[in-house]
Write a protein that holds these residues in place. Structure first.
Motif, PDB file in Angstrom:
ATOM      1  N   CYS A 160      16.662 -33.430  36.965  1.00  0.00           N
ATOM      2  CA  CYS A 160      15.330 -33.772  37.465  1.00  0.00           C
ATOM      3  C   CYS A 160      15.373 -35.192  38.046  1.00  0.00           C
ATOM      4  O   CYS A 160      15.877 -36.119  37.404  1.00  0.00           O
ATOM      5  CB  CYS A 160      14.315 -33.695  36.331  1.00  0.00           C
ATOM      6  N   ARG A 162      13.032 -37.199  38.500  1.00  0.00           N
ATOM      7  CA  ARG A 162      12.104 -38.133  37.848  1.00  0.00           C
ATOM      8  C   ARG A 162      12.609 -38.584  36.473  1.00  0.00           C
ATOM      9  O   ARG A 162      12.672 -39.760  36.174  1.00  0.00           O
ATOM     10  CB  ARG A 162      10.728 -37.466  37.679  1.00  0.00           C
ATOM     11  N   CYS A 163      12.947 -37.593  35.597  1.00  0.00           N
ATOM     12  CA  CYS A 163      13.253 -37.952  34.203  1.00  0.00           C
ATOM     13  C   CYS A 163      14.733 -37.781  33.864  1.00  0.00           C
ATOM     14  O   CYS A 163      15.165 -38.163  32.777  1.00  0.00           O
ATOM     15  CB  CYS A 163      12.400 -37.131  33.235  1.00  0.00           C
ATOM     16  N   CYS A 183      11.730 -31.116  37.046  1.00  0.00           N
ATOM     17  CA  CYS A 183      11.596 -30.211  35.905  1.00  0.00           C
ATOM     18  C   CYS A 183      10.116 -29.829  35.755  1.00  0.00           C
ATOM     19  O   CYS A 183       9.245 -30.408  36.398  1.00  0.00           O
ATOM     20  CB  CYS A 183      12.139 -30.866  34.633  1.00  0.00           C
ATOM     21  N   CYS A 186       7.701 -32.648  35.036  1.00  0.00           N
ATOM     22  CA  CYS A 186       7.525 -33.710  36.044  1.00  0.00           C
ATOM     23  C   CYS A 186       6.915 -33.226  37.356  1.00  0.00           C
ATOM     24  O   CYS A 186       6.582 -34.037  38.209  1.00  0.00           O
ATOM     25  CB  CYS A 186       8.871 -34.370  36.340  1.00  0.00           C
TER      26      CYS A 186
END
Ligand SMILES: [Zn+2]
Length: 258
Positions: A160, A162-163, A183, A186
């Motif tokens: 992902c 973002r995370c 994901c 996110c």
């Protein structure tokens, strides 16, 4: 391009990315060279019928050139055509794709920065289109992904964006704006995401990292081509500030293909 010494001449391997008219009979060509990156140069007499520089200054022709210093731009004094890619020119579908690869390269590469790898990539992609290696869009999408990676814009495909949560093989959301996979946790609130099946993500991995000359045997699972195209079109649009005219033309040509 680095300034040339007075009367100096350099020898370059170069592909024509773009060309426009200059004066009555000349052209300015934007070249991607192996040795000096992207540069503009004058092709004298290129619009005179039958002149040596006329054919050599056509889009995506690969030549070995001599470049001499001019007042503002270098002047190509010799062209030795190494590959005119005649088959690409004879087929509209290939012509549309090769033109797109050149325009995309022109948009993503700045003048004068070293980019021998991009030159090798483009030369390789044009050669594969010329010999008819697999589906031409396999070459186009592999080139898009590799060029984006080379420029530092590779979309995140393994986790992902973002995370950082690892992708475990389930359907996922892809956001060109965010720069890759998102994901479930996110993806909320992110606009313009493309929902992609696992085979699409796997295919993009292969296109990015597989041996270029072995991609011809790649099989496209139903639905995957459209998703890959949507993801990569989005990535390219995010990175190119201006519109890519040849992308619209390619879209039109794809629409006429069975
Ligand atoms: Zn996440």
């Amino acid at each position: 391009m680095t300034a040339l010494d007075p009367m100096a001449s350099v020898s370059l391997h170069a592909i024509v990315l773009r060309r426009r008219d200059l004066g009555e009979t000349d052209r300015i060509v934007t070249l991607l060279s192996q040795e000096s990156g992207k540069l503009d140069a004058v092709a004298k007499g290129a619009r005179k019928p039958g002149s040596k520089s006329s054919g050599a200054s056509e889009l995506f022709t690969l030549s070995h050139i001599q470049l001499a210093e001019g007042r503002r731009l270098g002047i190509v004094t010799q062209w030795l055509v190494l590959d005119a890619f005649t088959r690409i020119r004879a087929e509209l579908g290939l012509l549309a794709r090769a033109s797109y690869l050149c325009e995309l390269t022109d948009k993503l590469v700045d003048d004068g920065e070293p980019c021998g790898e991009v030159y090798d990539l483009l030369r390789g992609a044009l050669s594969l289109l010329e010999i008819g290696h697999g589906h031409p869009d396999t070459v186009v999408h592999a080139y898009e992904l590799r060029l984006l990676e080379e420029r530092g814009y590779a979309p995140a495909l393994g986790c992902c964006v973002r995370c950082g949560k690892e992708w475990k093989g389930s359907p996922a959301a892809f956001s060109p704006m965010a720069g890759g996979l998102l994901c479930r946790a996110c993806r909320g609130g992110v606009e313009a995401t493309v929902m992609v099946r696992p085979a699409t993500i796997q295919t993009m991995h292969t296109l990015k990292s597989g041996e270029l000359t072995e991609l011809g045997a790649m099989e496209w699972k139903p639905g995957v081509a459209a998703e890959v195209e949507a993801c990569l079109n989005g990535c390219v649009r995010v990175r190119c500030e201006r519109d890519i005219r040849s992308a619209r033309f390619l879209e039109m040509v794809r629409g006429t293909e069975v």
